[in-house]
Design a protein around this motif. Structure first.
Motif, mmCIF file in Angstrom:
data_model
loop_
_atom_site.group_PDB
_atom_site.id
_atom_site.type_symbol
_atom_site.label_atom_id
_atom_site.label_comp_id
_atom_site.label_asym_id
_atom_site.label_seq_id
_atom_site.Cartn_x
_atom_site.Cartn_y
_atom_site.Cartn_z
ATOM 1 N N ARG A 50 -111.357 -39.175 35.621
ATOM 2 C CA ARG A 50 -112.334 -39.275 36.700
ATOM 3 C C ARG A 50 -113.462 -38.274 36.511
ATOM 4 O O ARG A 50 -114.515 -38.392 37.107
ATOM 5 C CB ARG A 50 -111.640 -39.030 38.040
ATOM 6 N N ASP A 51 -113.203 -37.281 35.685
ATOM 7 C CA ASP A 51 -114.199 -36.256 35.417
ATOM 8 C C ASP A 51 -115.286 -36.837 34.527
ATOM 9 O O ASP A 51 -115.026 -37.306 33.432
ATOM 10 C CB ASP A 51 -113.524 -35.061 34.718
ATOM 11 N N ARG A 52 -116.518 -36.850 34.980
ATOM 12 C CA ARG A 52 -117.637 -37.393 34.217
ATOM 13 C C ARG A 52 -118.470 -36.287 33.572
ATOM 14 O O ARG A 52 -119.465 -36.566 32.924
ATOM 15 C CB ARG A 52 -118.546 -38.248 35.119
ATOM 16 N N GLU A 53 -118.068 -35.035 33.762
ATOM 17 C CA GLU A 53 -118.821 -33.899 33.233
ATOM 18 C C GLU A 53 -118.260 -33.485 31.874
ATOM 19 O O GLU A 53 -117.177 -32.923 31.779
ATOM 20 C CB GLU A 53 -118.753 -32.712 34.207
ATOM 21 N N VAL A 54 -119.010 -33.768 30.839
ATOM 22 C CA VAL A 54 -118.616 -33.418 29.475
ATOM 23 C C VAL A 54 -119.096 -31.998 29.197
ATOM 24 O O VAL A 54 -120.258 -31.673 29.415
ATOM 25 C CB VAL A 54 -119.253 -34.394 28.463
ATOM 26 N N SER A 55 -118.195 -31.142 28.727
ATOM 27 C CA SER A 55 -118.616 -29.781 28.377
ATOM 28 C C SER A 55 -118.994 -29.692 26.897
ATOM 29 O O SER A 55 -119.892 -28.948 26.530
ATOM 30 C CB SER A 55 -117.542 -28.756 28.730
ATOM 31 N N SER A 56 -118.306 -30.444 26.039
ATOM 32 C CA SER A 56 -118.695 -30.495 24.633
ATOM 33 C C SER A 56 -118.234 -31.813 24.032
ATOM 34 O O SER A 56 -117.230 -32.387 24.439
ATOM 35 C CB SER A 56 -118.112 -29.319 23.846
ATOM 36 N N ALA A 57 -119.002 -32.270 23.059
ATOM 37 C CA ALA A 57 -118.678 -33.507 22.354
ATOM 38 C C ALA A 57 -118.889 -33.254 20.870
ATOM 39 O O ALA A 57 -119.806 -32.538 20.481
ATOM 40 C CB ALA A 57 -119.568 -34.639 22.838
ATOM 41 N N GLU A 58 -118.029 -33.844 20.066
ATOM 42 C CA GLU A 58 -118.081 -33.560 18.632
ATOM 43 C C GLU A 58 -117.698 -34.805 17.840
ATOM 44 O O GLU A 58 -116.773 -35.518 18.209
ATOM 45 C CB GLU A 58 -117.098 -32.428 18.330
ATOM 46 N N ILE A 59 -118.442 -35.067 16.776
ATOM 47 C CA ILE A 59 -118.046 -36.073 15.796
ATOM 48 C C ILE A 59 -117.264 -35.327 14.728
ATOM 49 O O ILE A 59 -117.781 -34.405 14.109
ATOM 50 C CB ILE A 59 -119.276 -36.783 15.188
ATOM 51 N N THR A 60 -116.015 -35.697 14.555
ATOM 52 C CA THR A 60 -115.126 -34.949 13.671
ATOM 53 C C THR A 60 -114.886 -35.706 12.366
ATOM 54 O O THR A 60 -114.983 -36.928 12.317
ATOM 55 C CB THR A 60 -113.775 -34.690 14.366
ATOM 56 N N ALA A 61 -114.556 -34.943 11.334
ATOM 57 C CA ALA A 61 -114.231 -35.533 10.033
ATOM 58 C C ALA A 61 -112.727 -35.738 9.889
ATOM 59 O O ALA A 61 -112.286 -36.683 9.247
ATOM 60 C CB ALA A 61 -114.741 -34.644 8.915
ATOM 61 N N VAL A 74 -109.572 -31.401 30.177
ATOM 62 C CA VAL A 74 -108.967 -32.524 29.462
ATOM 63 C C VAL A 74 -109.736 -32.751 28.160
ATOM 64 O O VAL A 74 -110.958 -32.650 28.122
ATOM 65 C CB VAL A 74 -109.011 -33.801 30.346
ATOM 66 N N GLU A 75 -109.009 -33.032 27.092
ATOM 67 C CA GLU A 75 -109.626 -33.314 25.807
ATOM 68 C C GLU A 75 -109.177 -34.687 25.319
ATOM 69 O O GLU A 75 -108.028 -35.070 25.516
ATOM 70 C CB GLU A 75 -109.225 -32.261 24.775
ATOM 71 N N THR A 76 -110.086 -35.423 24.712
ATOM 72 C CA THR A 76 -109.745 -36.707 24.103
ATOM 73 C C THR A 76 -110.207 -36.701 22.654
ATOM 74 O O THR A 76 -111.235 -36.125 22.322
ATOM 75 C CB THR A 76 -110.399 -37.889 24.849
ATOM 76 N N GLN A 77 -109.423 -37.333 21.802
ATOM 77 C CA GLN A 77 -109.736 -37.416 20.374
ATOM 78 C C GLN A 77 -109.495 -38.840 19.911
ATOM 79 O O GLN A 77 -108.461 -39.424 20.203
ATOM 80 C CB GLN A 77 -108.849 -36.455 19.576
ATOM 81 N N THR A 78 -110.452 -39.409 19.197
ATOM 82 C CA THR A 78 -110.286 -40.741 18.621
ATOM 83 C C THR A 78 -110.220 -40.620 17.108
ATOM 84 O O THR A 78 -110.568 -39.593 16.540
ATOM 85 C CB THR A 78 -111.471 -41.657 18.996
ATOM 86 N N GLY A 79 -109.761 -41.677 16.474
ATOM 87 C CA GLY A 79 -109.833 -41.759 15.028
ATOM 88 C C GLY A 79 -108.565 -41.487 14.240
ATOM 89 O O GLY A 79 -108.584 -41.597 13.014
ATOM 90 N N TRP A 80 -107.471 -41.140 14.887
ATOM 91 C CA TRP A 80 -106.269 -40.833 14.119
ATOM 92 C C TRP A 80 -105.733 -42.018 13.325
ATOM 93 O O TRP A 80 -105.416 -41.860 12.136
ATOM 94 C CB TRP A 80 -105.172 -40.243 15.011
ATOM 95 N N PRO A 81 -105.597 -43.222 13.913
ATOM 96 C CA PRO A 81 -105.020 -44.333 13.132
ATOM 97 C C PRO A 81 -105.828 -44.688 11.882
ATOM 98 O O PRO A 81 -105.257 -44.870 10.805
ATOM 99 C CB PRO A 81 -105.001 -45.506 14.120
ATOM 100 N N VAL A 82 -107.152 -44.762 12.025
ATOM 101 C CA VAL A 82 -107.961 -45.131 10.851
ATOM 102 C C VAL A 82 -107.986 -44.011 9.819
ATOM 103 O O VAL A 82 -108.060 -44.279 8.618
ATOM 104 C CB VAL A 82 -109.396 -45.550 11.248
ATOM 105 N N THR A 83 -107.901 -42.771 10.254
ATOM 106 C CA THR A 83 -107.888 -41.659 9.306
ATOM 107 C C THR A 83 -106.581 -41.625 8.522
ATOM 108 O O THR A 83 -106.590 -41.383 7.307
ATOM 109 C CB THR A 83 -108.117 -40.327 10.037
ATOM 110 N N VAL A 84 -105.472 -41.878 9.188
ATOM 111 C CA VAL A 84 -104.183 -41.928 8.487
ATOM 112 C C VAL A 84 -104.190 -43.071 7.469
ATOM 113 O O VAL A 84 -103.751 -42.901 6.330
ATOM 114 C CB VAL A 84 -103.022 -42.065 9.499
#
Length: 136
Positions: A50-61, A74-84
Motif C-alpha cells: 500500500r506504500d506508494r513512496e519509493v525511497s530508492s530504486a535500482e536496476i541490478t545486474a 519493504v523491499e522488492t526484487q525481481t529477476g531471480w528466475p531469469v538470472t538463475v
C-alpha cells in the motif's frame, strides 16, 4: 564411420551452445523490461504494498532485474528466475564449447567460440546496465 559420428557430435554441441544463448538474452531483455521508461515509476506500478513512496530504486545486474525499497522498509526484487536460468545456460555453454573445441579444425573451433562470445557480450551488457536512483 567415425568421421561422420564426430561431425554429427560437433553439430549437436554447437546447437546446444547456441540454445544456451537464449536464457542469457532473456535475462538481458527482462532487465530492460524491469527498467521501463523510468525505474521509479516501474516500482510504483508493480507495487504489491500500500506504500506508494519509493525511497530508492535500482536496476541490478545480479539478479538481472529491479530492486525497489519503500519508505515503510519493504523491499522488492525481481529477476531471480531469469538470472538463475541465464547462469545455468552460461555454464552449459562453457562445458559444451569446451567439448566442441576438441573436434575439427580451426574453422570449427572459431564457430564453436561464437555462442560463448555472444554470452560474454550479453553478460557485459547486463553488468553495465545498472542504475541506482535515490528519491528525495
Amino acid at each position: 564411420m567415425p568421421v561422420k559420428r564426430a561431425s554429427a557430435t560437433w553439430w549437436v554441441l554447437l546447437l546446444l551452445a547456441v540454445l544456451c544463448v537464449f536464457p542469457v538474452a532473456t535475462a538481458a531483455i527482462s532487465q530492460a523490461g524491469d527498467a521501463g521508461a523510468d525505474v521509479v515509476d516501474s516500482c510504483r506500478d508493480s507495487s504489491d504494498t500500500r506504500d506508494r513512496e519509493v525511497s530508492s530504486a535500482e536496476i541490478t545486474a545480479m539478479p538481472a532485474g529491479r530492486h525497489c525499497e519503500w519508505r515503510s522498509g519493504v523491499e522488492t526484487q525481481t529477476g531471480w528466475p531469469v538470472t538463475v536460468a541465464a547462469l545455468i545456460g552460461s555454464a552449459i555453454c562453457l562445458i559444451v564449447t569446451a567439448f566442441a573445441l576438441r573436434q575439427g579444425g580451426w574453422g570449427r573451433r572459431v564457430m564453436s567460440l561464437l555462442p560463448l562470445i555472444a554470452i560474454g557480450a550479453i553478460w557485459f551488457v547486463i553488468w553495465s546496465s545498472t542504475l541506482f536512483v535515490i528519491v528525495d
